[in-house]
Enzyme design. Structure first.
Site, PDB file in Angstrom:
ATOM      1  N   LYS A 181       0.848  -1.199   0.000  1.00  0.00           N
ATOM      2  CA  LYS A 181       0.000   0.000   0.000  1.00  0.00           C
ATOM      3  C   LYS A 181       0.879   1.243   0.000  1.00  0.00           C
ATOM      4  CE  LYS A 181      -1.760   2.981   2.584  1.00  0.00           C
ATOM      5  NZ  LYS A 181      -1.749   4.193   1.741  1.00  0.00           N
ATOM      6  N   GLU A 256       9.436   1.332  10.999  1.00  0.00           N
ATOM      7  CA  GLU A 256      10.551   2.267  10.736  1.00  0.00           C
ATOM      8  C   GLU A 256       9.943   3.652  10.769  1.00  0.00           C
ATOM      9  OE1 GLU A 256      13.602   1.328  10.285  1.00  0.00           O
ATOM     10  OE2 GLU A 256      13.543  -0.717   9.520  1.00  0.00           O
ATOM     11  N   CYS A 290      13.833  10.404   6.392  1.00  0.00           N
ATOM     12  CA  CYS A 290      13.637  10.010   7.795  1.00  0.00           C
ATOM     13  C   CYS A 290      14.922  10.212   8.588  1.00  0.00           C
ATOM     14  CB  CYS A 290      13.167   8.570   7.857  1.00  0.00           C
ATOM     15  SG  CYS A 290      14.161   7.481   6.861  1.00  0.00           S
ATOM     16  N   GLU A 391      10.258  16.335  14.657  1.00  0.00           N
ATOM     17  CA  GLU A 391      10.627  16.076  13.265  1.00  0.00           C
ATOM     18  C   GLU A 391       9.844  17.029  12.364  1.00  0.00           C
ATOM     19  OE1 GLU A 391       9.293  12.391  11.346  1.00  0.00           O
ATOM     20  OE2 GLU A 391      11.338  12.212  10.614  1.00  0.00           O
TER      21      GLU A 391
HETATM   22  P1  NAP Z   1       2.390   8.528   7.534  1.00  0.00           P
HETATM   23  O1  NAP Z   1       1.326   9.549   7.530  1.00  0.00           O
HETATM   24  O2  NAP Z   1       2.683   7.796   8.761  1.00  0.00           O
HETATM   25  O3  NAP Z   1       2.049   7.544   6.338  1.00  0.00           O
HETATM   26  C1  NAP Z   1       2.831   6.422   6.000  1.00  0.00           C
HETATM   27  C2  NAP Z   1       1.951   5.385   5.348  1.00  0.00           C
HETATM   28  O4  NAP Z   1       0.993   4.907   6.289  1.00  0.00           O
HETATM   29  C3  NAP Z   1       1.126   5.918   4.179  1.00  0.00           C
HETATM   30  O5  NAP Z   1       0.998   4.901   3.219  1.00  0.00           O
HETATM   31  C4  NAP Z   1      -0.196   6.207   4.846  1.00  0.00           C
HETATM   32  O6  NAP Z   1      -1.288   6.271   3.962  1.00  0.00           O
HETATM   33  C5  NAP Z   1      -0.308   5.045   5.791  1.00  0.00           C
HETATM   34  N1  NAP Z   1      -1.238   5.263   6.901  1.00  0.00           N
HETATM   35  C6  NAP Z   1      -1.616   6.443   7.458  1.00  0.00           C
HETATM   36  N2  NAP Z   1      -2.483   6.217   8.471  1.00  0.00           N
HETATM   37  C7  NAP Z   1      -2.650   4.868   8.564  1.00  0.00           C
HETATM   38  C8  NAP Z   1      -3.410   4.011   9.409  1.00  0.00           C
HETATM   39  N3  NAP Z   1      -4.176   4.511  10.386  1.00  0.00           N
HETATM   40  N4  NAP Z   1      -3.333   2.682   9.214  1.00  0.00           N
HETATM   41  C9  NAP Z   1      -2.557   2.159   8.252  1.00  0.00           C
HETATM   42  N5  NAP Z   1      -1.830   2.915   7.417  1.00  0.00           N
HETATM   43  C10 NAP Z   1      -1.855   4.254   7.567  1.00  0.00           C
HETATM   44  O7  NAP Z   1       3.776   9.131   7.137  1.00  0.00           O
HETATM   45  P2  NAP Z   1       4.059  10.111   5.947  1.00  0.00           P
HETATM   46  O8  NAP Z   1       3.593  11.443   6.370  1.00  0.00           O
HETATM   47  O9  NAP Z   1       3.559   9.563   4.687  1.00  0.00           O
HETATM   48  O10 NAP Z   1       5.663  10.009   5.879  1.00  0.00           O
HETATM   49  C11 NAP Z   1       6.499  10.761   6.683  1.00  0.00           C
HETATM   50  C12 NAP Z   1       6.985  10.004   7.895  1.00  0.00           C
HETATM   51  O11 NAP Z   1       7.611   8.774   7.553  1.00  0.00           O
HETATM   52  C13 NAP Z   1       8.034  10.767   8.642  1.00  0.00           C
HETATM   53  O12 NAP Z   1       7.709  10.805  10.011  1.00  0.00           O
HETATM   54  C14 NAP Z   1       9.316   9.991   8.431  1.00  0.00           C
HETATM   55  O13 NAP Z   1      10.272  10.107   9.418  1.00  0.00           O
HETATM   56  C15 NAP Z   1       8.835   8.630   8.276  1.00  0.00           C
HETATM   57  N6  NAP Z   1       9.792   7.850   7.499  1.00  0.00           N
HETATM   58  C16 NAP Z   1      10.566   6.918   8.144  1.00  0.00           C
HETATM   59  C17 NAP Z   1      11.493   6.166   7.446  1.00  0.00           C
HETATM   60  C18 NAP Z   1      12.334   5.130   8.123  1.00  0.00           C
HETATM   61  O14 NAP Z   1      12.914   4.298   7.460  1.00  0.00           O
HETATM   62  N7  NAP Z   1      12.411   5.122   9.426  1.00  0.00           N
HETATM   63  C19 NAP Z   1      11.622   6.354   6.078  1.00  0.00           C
HETATM   64  C20 NAP Z   1      10.833   7.323   5.447  1.00  0.00           C
HETATM   65  C21 NAP Z   1       9.907   8.048   6.172  1.00  0.00           C
HETATM   66  P3  NAP Z   1      -1.803   7.736   3.471  1.00  0.00           P
HETATM   67  O15 NAP Z   1      -0.749   8.290   2.617  1.00  0.00           O
HETATM   68  O16 NAP Z   1      -3.045   7.448   2.721  1.00  0.00           O
HETATM   69  O17 NAP Z   1      -2.021   8.562   4.710  1.00  0.00           O
END
Ligand code: NAP
Ligand code: MG
Length: 489
Positions: A181, A256, A290, A391
């Site tokens: 997804k 992650e 990240c 962050e």
């Molecule tokens: P996010 O809002 O947490 O979304 C990540 C993924 O989860 C998206 O596919 C999102 O779908 C989905 N999602 C959201 N709510 C969900 C729920 N309740 N149940 C299941 N899935 C759900 O994060 P983002 O804003 O896209 O990305 C930024 C974040 O990712 C930052 O905090 C960053 O640090 C972190 N990140 C971490 C790493 C690592 O390796 N540690 C790498 C890259 C990014 P939708 O898009 O439809 O909301």
């Protein structure tokens, strides 16, 4: 350049075929550089999740993939890497349109790395092995490594295709079936990864792709009793929700999550190398990384000069359409993300930090269309400020001075996160000391933001647990079964 690119409407990949969503709903994916709709995408809902999970279970249990000789699985993964490389011109354009990252970054750095990941795990598939402890003469003891089953891979928008391969490749190598997804903002290349899998010969149901919202399709996957593991990369907040929801069926989960990584520059460092590392540490991919080195710690004696030089380089950055050769930084990914970043910039100013560079939306770019933010350097930041603690996930750097090794170790570890860190020094002993003292999953010495398929990546503390990359990633997609055969007395 010709900027007209036609992108086909995106569909769901379910059980080896392309389908509209059962609800008929679609969502638009937008180019952050000009705010134009790139394409309409079928939006998977819970009904589609049910069908995909059933197909994945059927594929997993009947075994065309998990029972295939590992060397054959490896050949298909290798082929996926080859097809990905052949398609870099098309895929990098899609990735750039969807995310705002430069064509150089998508085409020359990230997609080739994604192909490498697939090919690293092509080889790793044949090296999965259990153990035969020799601890008894009255029994033959051994362990089997078995695929965990159906995996839901939920990934973010900052490196859409690359981070998808971080999950998909080791899970497939282990013999699992995967439902991917992608993030709502960036579905285009995930759909193409599904196509690459089909073209490379993955059996139906082994890799399926469900674009859709996190709260609907994502949550349905997390709660589904037919899903054995959730592999998640995203925000710490959503990671916590996923852990709570996955508890209902006691799924395996790896998370992650976010970071607020320290990048530490000592006075004895190669100053030019450290400047480049401080710059790319925060500004690579517009700070949407990240592991971004978003807290820059600079030793007091060089602090003023270092910040002035860094700010000058930030002010010289050419913002623009990420498809143009001259562009060094594109727009942040969405209007929502831009508002978040501008909110943090306002908070930094209100809190009394000094703007050394940037500090505003770049509305002079592209006639005010697009989500451009000037690369921003805040000096005079203190550890209590919001911009030093939270962050931001955008091109905003917080600089903090330090006095000595123990001072900077305490400050660097003064965070809920523990994803990565950088250390710049010519003193080998100091470098190793810091590598041990910093509580994070990765420490880069005299470099930053480098990744290798063989080196595990993941978090300490609230940056999550479980590891992507390396052989450790495969372990996350395997169960260990112990077998005891009685040999008699
Ligand atoms: P996010 O809002 O947490 O979304 C990540 C993924 O989860 C998206 O596919 C999102 O779908 C989905 N999602 C959201 N709510 C969900 C729920 N309740 N149940 C299941 N899935 C759900 O994060 P983002 O804003 O896209 O990305 C930024 C974040 O990712 C930052 O905090 C960053 O640090 C972190 N990140 C971490 C790493 C690592 O390796 N540690 C790498 C890259 C990014 P939708 O898009 O439809 O909301
Ligand atoms: Mg999101």
């Amino acid at each position: 350049m010709d900027k007209s690119v036609t992108v086909e409407p995106g569909r769901l990949l379910i059980d080896g075929g392309w389908a509209e969503s059962r609800s008929g709903k679609t969502f638009a994916t937008v180019n952050p550089a000009d705010e134009a709709v790139i394409a309409q995408i079928s939006e998977a809902g819970p009904e589609d999740v049910d069908v995909a999970v059933a197909a994945a279970r059927k594929a997993f249990e009947s075994g065309p993939w998990s029972k295939m000789p590992a060397v054959e699985r490896g050949k298909i993964l290798w082929k996926m890497g080859e097809l990905l490389m052949e398609r870099v011109p098309q895929l990098s354009m899609l990735e750039t349109l969807d995310t705002g990252k430069t064509l150089f970054d998508s085409g020359k750095i990230e997609l080739p790395m994604a192909a490498q990941i697939l090919q690293f795990y092509a080889g790793a598939a044949t090296k999965i092995a259990g153990a035969t402890p020799s601890s008894r003469s009255d029994a033959f003891l051994y362990t089997l490594k078995e695929p965990v089953g159906v995996v839901a891979a939920i990934v973010p928008w900052n490196f859409p295709l690359l981070l998808a391969t971080w999950k998909v490749a080791p899970a497939l190598a282990a013999g699992c079936c995967v439902i991917l997804k992608p993030a709502s903002q960036t579905p285009l290349t995930a759909i193409e990864l599904g196509r690459i899998g089909l073209d490379a010969g993955l059996p139906p149901g082994v890799l399926q792709v469900l674009p859709g919202s996190g709260s609907l399709a994502g949550m349905a996957l997390v709660r589904h009793p037919g899903v054995d593991k959730v592999a998640f990369t995203g925000s710490t907040e959503v990671g916590k929700t996923i852990l709570r929801e996955a508890a209902g069926t006691l799924k395996r989960v790896s998370v992650e999550l976010g970071g607020k990584s320290p990048n530490i520059v000592f006075a004895d460092a190669d100053q030019e190398a450290a400047l480049r590392g401080a710059f790319s540490g925060i500004f690579y991919n517009k700070g949407e990384v990240c592991a971004a080195g978003s807290r820059l710690f600079v030793e007091e004696s060089i602090h003023e000069k270092f910040v002035a030089e860094l700010a000058g380089r930030a002010d010289a950055v050419v913002l623009g359409d990420p498809r143009e050769k001259a562009t060094r930084m594109g727009p942040v990914v969405s209007a929502g993300q831009m508002d978040t970043v501008l909110g943090y910039i306002a908070s930094g100013k209100d809190g009394g930090a000094r703007v050394a560079a940037g500090g505003r939306r770049a509305d002079e770019v592209n006639g005010g269309k697009g989500y451009f933010v000037r690369p921003t350097v805040f000096d005079g930041v203190t550890p209590e400020m919001k911009i030093a603690r939270e962050e931001i996930f955008g091109p905003v750097l917080s600089v903090l001075p330090f006095s000595d090794v123990s001072d900077v170790i305490a400050k660097a570890n003064g965070t809920i996160y523990g994803l990565a860190a950088g250390v710049w020094t010519k003193d080998v002993a100091k470098a190793h000391k810091l590598a041990r003292a910093i509580r994070s999953g990765t420490v880069w010495i005299n470099t930053y933001n480098l990744y290798d398929p063989a080196l595990p990546f993941g978090g300490f503390k609230q940056s999550g647990f479980g590891r992507d990359l390396g052989h450790e990633a495969i372990d996350g997609y395997l169960e260990t079964k112990s077998v005891w055969i009685d040999l008699g007395r």
